[in-house]
Design an enzyme around this catalytic site. Structure first.
Site, mmCIF file in Angstrom:
data_model
loop_
_atom_site.group_PDB
_atom_site.id
_atom_site.type_symbol
_atom_site.label_atom_id
_atom_site.label_comp_id
_atom_site.label_asym_id
_atom_site.label_seq_id
_atom_site.Cartn_x
_atom_site.Cartn_y
_atom_site.Cartn_z
ATOM 1 N N ASP A 102 31.922 13.930 -4.595
ATOM 2 C CA ASP A 102 33.274 14.153 -3.580
ATOM 3 C C ASP A 102 34.297 13.172 -4.363
ATOM 4 O OD1 ASP A 102 31.617 15.382 -1.907
ATOM 5 O OD2 ASP A 102 31.657 14.030 -0.180
ATOM 6 N N ASP A 138 29.286 24.059 9.019
ATOM 7 C CA ASP A 138 29.138 22.565 9.453
ATOM 8 C C ASP A 138 29.125 22.581 10.918
ATOM 9 O OD1 ASP A 138 29.523 22.184 6.708
ATOM 10 O OD2 ASP A 138 31.609 21.683 6.988
#
Length: 241
Positions: free
Chosen positions: A8, A129
């Site tokens: 990330d 998600d």
């Protein structure tokens, strides 16, 4: 079972968030490019990258970093984070990523998802998600009150080449993935599914490999690597076990 170590990126650094919360982040000293090199050196072939700056701005902020990783290492990269238009997808495809992950923009606008799948065949992954079975978007701040499985039915024939299913309640927590819900998603899906969120130990990897669902393609491992709960050498052994 493919293993996707994760990177990330925020402000050109490797970071990890807890449940997607930017106020609850850990920064790591190693650069994204060097971290990708570590993964390559340990024999990994797949890489999961999220551009957190892109998630905030909707722009391909770290395209140069992605391009350098692609150019330097022969890795199959899936990249997501704020990809909201066809132009951004094309930029990533042009620098050589394997798949571009669409999330909020595709879930809010199914026609965008359909167009992307038509234009970039076998290149579009869909990030789903979910919290308590409902899809969340916009950095997980907005609950759409749409059941993940219902949304999947609507887009089943669009041509998505991969699903990445993340249980938000598990992400970054190292409390093990939600295998039960992932199996439901894989059973309802017409394309391969990647397990995401909550990997805590090598036991989770072994459990994923034992799942009796041929539609589950792989698993993403992030924070557990950075925190040392899973050693890269140990994880690499699972590639060929």
């Amino acid at each position: 079972m493919k293993i996707f170590p994760a990177i990330d990126i925020k402000d050109k650094k490797c970071v990890r968030l807890i449940k997607g919360d930017f106020d609850n982040k850990t920064e790591y000293e190693i650069s994204p490019i060097d971290q990708a090199g570590r993964y390559k050196d340990n024999g990994f072939k797949n890489l999961h990258i999220v551009d957190l700056d892109g998630a905030i701005t909707g722009k391909t902020i770290n395209l140069d970093v992605i391009q350098e990783i692609v150019g330097k290492y022969d890795l199959k990269i899936e990249i997501g984070g704020g990809v909201r238009d066809i132009e951004s997808i094309k930029k990533y495809i042009d620098v050589g990523v394997e798949k571009v992950i669409l999330g909020s923009a595709a879930i809010k606008n199914k026609e965008f998802l359909r167009e992307a799948c038509n234009k970039f065949k076998n290149k579009i992954a869909l990030g789903l998600d979910a919290k308590n079975g409902n899809l969340s978007v916009s950095g997980w701040k907005e609950d759409l009150n749409i059941k993940t499985l219902n949304f999947l039915k609507d887009v089943k024939d669009y041509g998505v080449s991969r699903l990445i299913y993340t249980d938000i309640n598990r992400d970054g927590t190292k409390k093990s993935p939600n295998f039960e819900e992932t199996i439901k998603v894989a059973s309802a899906s017409s394309c391969p599914v990647i397990i995401s969120g909550g990997v805590s130990s090598i036991r989770d990897i072994k459990k994923a490999k034992e799942l009796k669902n041929k539609n589950i393609e792989g698993i993403i491992v992030g924070k557990a690597i950075y925190d040392g709960d899973i050693k890269l050498e140990e994880l690499a052994k699972e590639l060929n076990a």
